[in-house]
Design a protein around this motif. Structure first.
Motif, PDB file in Angstrom:
ATOM      1  N   THR A 184     -44.282  37.772 -66.920  1.00 30.91           N
ATOM      2  CA  THR A 184     -43.064  38.304 -66.312  1.00 30.91           C
ATOM      3  C   THR A 184     -43.438  39.336 -65.253  1.00 30.91           C
ATOM      4  N   ALA A 185     -42.451  39.756 -64.486  1.00 31.09           N
ATOM      5  CA  ALA A 185     -42.690  40.792 -63.480  1.00 31.09           C
ATOM      6  C   ALA A 185     -42.900  42.125 -64.183  1.00 31.09           C
ATOM      7  N   GLU A 186     -43.980  42.806 -63.831  1.00 25.92           N
ATOM      8  CA  GLU A 186     -44.307  44.054 -64.523  1.00 25.92           C
ATOM      9  C   GLU A 186     -43.175  45.075 -64.402  1.00 25.92           C
ATOM     10  N   LEU A 187     -42.540  45.132 -63.230  1.00 23.61           N
ATOM     11  CA  LEU A 187     -41.497  46.126 -62.996  1.00 23.61           C
ATOM     12  C   LEU A 187     -40.140  45.687 -63.528  1.00 23.61           C
ATOM     13  N   GLU A 188     -39.921  44.379 -63.543  1.00 21.70           N
ATOM     14  CA  GLU A 188     -38.595  43.850 -63.890  1.00 21.70           C
ATOM     15  C   GLU A 188     -38.743  42.679 -64.858  1.00 21.70           C
ATOM     16  N   ARG A 198     -36.264  39.729 -65.278  1.00 18.77           N
ATOM     17  CA  ARG A 198     -36.187  38.553 -64.404  1.00 18.77           C
ATOM     18  C   ARG A 198     -36.665  37.291 -65.112  1.00 18.77           C
ATOM     19  N   THR A 229     -42.111  34.809 -64.075  1.00 21.53           N
ATOM     20  CA  THR A 229     -42.288  34.783 -62.623  1.00 21.53           C
ATOM     21  C   THR A 229     -43.639  34.213 -62.213  1.00 21.53           C
ATOM     22  N   ARG A 230     -44.510  33.947 -63.165  1.00 26.86           N
ATOM     23  CA  ARG A 230     -45.876  33.509 -62.840  1.00 26.86           C
ATOM     24  C   ARG A 230     -46.513  32.860 -64.055  1.00 26.86           C
ATOM     25  N   MET A 239     -56.406  33.253 -62.485  1.00 32.23           N
ATOM     26  CA  MET A 239     -55.499  33.293 -61.341  1.00 32.23           C
ATOM     27  C   MET A 239     -54.085  33.532 -61.825  1.00 32.23           C
ATOM     28  N   GLN A 240     -53.291  34.179 -60.988  1.00 29.41           N
ATOM     29  CA  GLN A 240     -51.859  34.282 -61.232  1.00 29.41           C
ATOM     30  C   GLN A 240     -51.169  33.321 -60.271  1.00 29.41           C
ATOM     31  N   VAL A 241     -50.450  32.371 -60.837  1.00 30.49           N
ATOM     32  CA  VAL A 241     -49.907  31.266 -60.047  1.00 30.49           C
ATOM     33  C   VAL A 241     -48.391  31.400 -59.960  1.00 30.49           C
ATOM     34  N   PRO A 242     -47.820  31.400 -58.750  1.00 31.46           N
ATOM     35  CA  PRO A 242     -46.363  31.504 -58.619  1.00 31.46           C
ATOM     36  C   PRO A 242     -45.666  30.232 -59.090  1.00 31.46           C
ATOM     37  N   ASP A 261     -43.827  28.100 -57.884  1.00 30.69           N
ATOM     38  CA  ASP A 261     -43.368  27.355 -56.713  1.00 30.69           C
ATOM     39  C   ASP A 261     -43.940  25.946 -56.816  1.00 30.69           C
ATOM     40  N   ILE A 293     -45.369  29.633 -51.442  1.00 37.22           N
ATOM     41  CA  ILE A 293     -45.803  30.908 -52.010  1.00 37.22           C
ATOM     42  C   ILE A 293     -47.239  30.730 -52.490  1.00 37.22           C
ATOM     43  N   PRO A 294     -48.160  31.550 -52.006  1.00 35.56           N
ATOM     44  CA  PRO A 294     -49.577  31.282 -52.256  1.00 35.56           C
ATOM     45  C   PRO A 294     -50.071  31.837 -53.589  1.00 35.56           C
ATOM     46  N   THR A 295     -51.230  31.345 -53.979  1.00 38.69           N
ATOM     47  CA  THR A 295     -51.991  31.932 -55.081  1.00 38.69           C
ATOM     48  C   THR A 295     -52.914  32.991 -54.480  1.00 38.69           C
ATOM     49  N   ILE A 296     -52.893  34.187 -55.086  1.00 38.89           N
ATOM     50  CA  ILE A 296     -53.626  35.321 -54.527  1.00 38.89           C
ATOM     51  C   ILE A 296     -55.003  35.447 -55.187  1.00 38.89           C
ATOM     52  N   ASP A 308     -50.046  42.825 -61.396  1.00 36.06           N
ATOM     53  CA  ASP A 308     -49.159  41.705 -61.084  1.00 36.06           C
ATOM     54  C   ASP A 308     -49.337  41.362 -59.611  1.00 36.06           C
ATOM     55  N   SER A 309     -50.085  40.289 -59.364  1.00 32.56           N
ATOM     56  CA  SER A 309     -50.378  39.916 -57.970  1.00 32.56           C
ATOM     57  C   SER A 309     -49.401  38.885 -57.434  1.00 32.56           C
ATOM     58  N   THR A 310     -48.363  38.567 -58.190  1.00 34.10           N
ATOM     59  CA  THR A 310     -47.605  37.357 -57.869  1.00 34.10           C
ATOM     60  C   THR A 310     -46.086  37.533 -57.811  1.00 34.10           C
ATOM     61  N   SER A 311     -45.511  38.342 -58.708  1.00 34.26           N
ATOM     62  CA  SER A 311     -44.058  38.307 -58.899  1.00 34.26           C
ATOM     63  C   SER A 311     -43.270  38.775 -57.682  1.00 34.26           C
ATOM     64  N   TYR A 312     -43.891  39.521 -56.787  1.00 34.80           N
ATOM     65  CA  TYR A 312     -43.158  40.093 -55.653  1.00 34.80           C
ATOM     66  C   TYR A 312     -43.568  39.458 -54.329  1.00 34.80           C
ATOM     67  N   TYR A 331     -48.853  44.710 -57.417  1.00 33.62           N
ATOM     68  CA  TYR A 331     -48.442  45.875 -58.208  1.00 33.62           C
ATOM     69  C   TYR A 331     -49.537  46.216 -59.204  1.00 33.62           C
TER      70      TYR A 331
END
Lengths: 60, 338
Positions: free
Chosen positions: A10-14, A17, A20-21, A31-34, A36, B293-296, B308-312, B321
């Protein structure tokens, strides 16, 4: 693409939501994958989930 | 036909006189990931942007951006076999591939009676002479369609110019989206999963077994290497001279798919801003809007429990973040390749 682990994040700040990844180990690299479907890493994760060869764990 | 009439016919047969090359980085100038990678045994984008060497248990390879090039060029891709596989298993393969977005190919009118021919041209060189397979694969959202032709390397260690024309597919369209619509394959080795059928030889098929002709196995010796540059794909059945673009133009086009930040010239860090008493954000605007949206990635970052490299992120920026008021990342990368 060798994916050995996958877990939703999840989003660390929110965290409200929701997911998210996907935090995944791909070819030995974390890796952190969006979420999408056009992202090639996420598309491959979904393909392997559909094939029954990968499970995405729930977020902590 | 007079020379003027020939010229008029040639001009009329082409879709445009500039921006006619559908290939990005065809002169192999841009290599954001680095200029050489050794020990390759799988499929990945390694060195020269937009090109992917795909290996499946068929030897071990080194990929490099080479300065060996034909007249008019200064760069090429070199694939060098470092561990051989002289006896391919059925599913083994080695090929170089290049993928295009479907939304950029709708002018080909695939899936209609007016589907257009396309022509690929390139310079190729290898110590190993013989017949090789070049293939076009398209995707309509559910099925892959393939059409291959062969080319021959006649003289060892000599640059040769090749042109191949592929008929338009009048039956099957190309997906109209930012995902893969077409991929070009330069086959270097293939097991019987791809060769056991009757080679399609210019006909659109779906079968895997008809994809590759009885061609050379470039993986059969550590003496083998293969170079390519000057790749051009254009609408029509006439190959025209290579359309050179500036390094800056090519880099910007490549950055739609992959971005590597150079950051501080000494540390290569991108420093963040303080978000709270405990956390910070590193925000980097991409120079070009990315395909997806890319993978970082990165080579180092500030120590942080929360990360958190992705959510934003979006297609035009990364926002990383982390639990640090001295946040940074080193050599950040963003991967939106096909």
């Amino acid at each position: 693409m060798n994916i050995t682990s996958a877990q939703y994040g999840t989003a660390e700040l929110e965290p409200e939501r929701g997911n998210t990844r996907v935090i995944a180990t791909i070819d030995g690299v974390e890796m952190q994958v969006p979420l999408d479907p056009a992202n090639r890493h996420y598309a491959e994760i979904l393909r392997q989930v559909d094939a029954g060869t990968l499970t995405i764990q729930d977020a902590d | 036909m007079s020379k003027a009439a020939e010229l008029a016919a040639l001009i009329g047969s082409q879709s445009s006189l500039s921006n006619r090359n559908l290939i990005i980085n065809g002169a192999m100038q841009v290599a954001q990931r680095g200029t050489s990678v050794t020990g390759i045994t799988s499929a990945q984008y390694h060195t020269v942007d937009r090109n992917k060497l795909q290996v499946n248990t068929a030897g071990t390879w080194t990929a490099a951006q080479s300065s060996t090039a034909p007249s008019g060029f200064t760069k090429s891709i070199k694939y060098d076999c470092t561990v051989a596989d002289a006896s391919l298993a059925s599913s083994d393969y080695v090929f170089n591939s290049y993928s295009l977005e479907g939304q950029d190919l709708q002018n080909l009118n695939y899936g209609t009676s007016s589907a257009k021919k396309i022509t690929v041209s390139f310079y190729v060189r290898s110590n190993k002479t013989g017949t090789y397979t070049f293939e076009v694969q398209t995707y309509d959202g559910s099925t892959y369609y393939r059409n291959g032709k062969t080319y021959t390397i006649d003289s060892a260690d000599t640059w040769e110019y090749k042109t191949i024309t592929i008929d338009g597919n009048t039956s099957n369209s190309i997906i109209d989206s930012n995902t893969e619509g077409m991929t070009l394959f330069w086959w270097l080795a293939a097991g019987t999963d791809f060769t056991s059928g009757t080679f399609n030889n210019g006909t659109w098929v779906t079968s895997n077994t008809e994809r590759v002709a009885n061609t050379v196995n470039l993986a059969d010796s550590t003496s083998n290497d293969w170079y390519i540059t000057g790749v051009q794909l254009e609408v029509g059945e006439q190959a025209t001279p290579f359309e050179h673009r500036s390094y800056g133009d090519e880099l910007a086009r490549c950055q739609r798919y992959y971005f590597k930040g150079e950051g501080d010239p000494s540390s290569r860090n991108y420093y963040g801003t303080v978000y709270s008493t405990t956390h910070g954000f590193v925000i980097i605007d991409f120079p070009v809007t990315m395909r997806a949206i890319p993978t970082i990635g990165y080579t180092a970052r500030a120590t942080s429990a929360d990360f958190d490299s992705t959510s934003y992120n979006s297609v035009d920026r990364m926002a990383i973040y982390m639990q640090s008021t001295s946040s940074y990342v080193t050599y950040p990368t963003a991967d939106a390749e096909l």
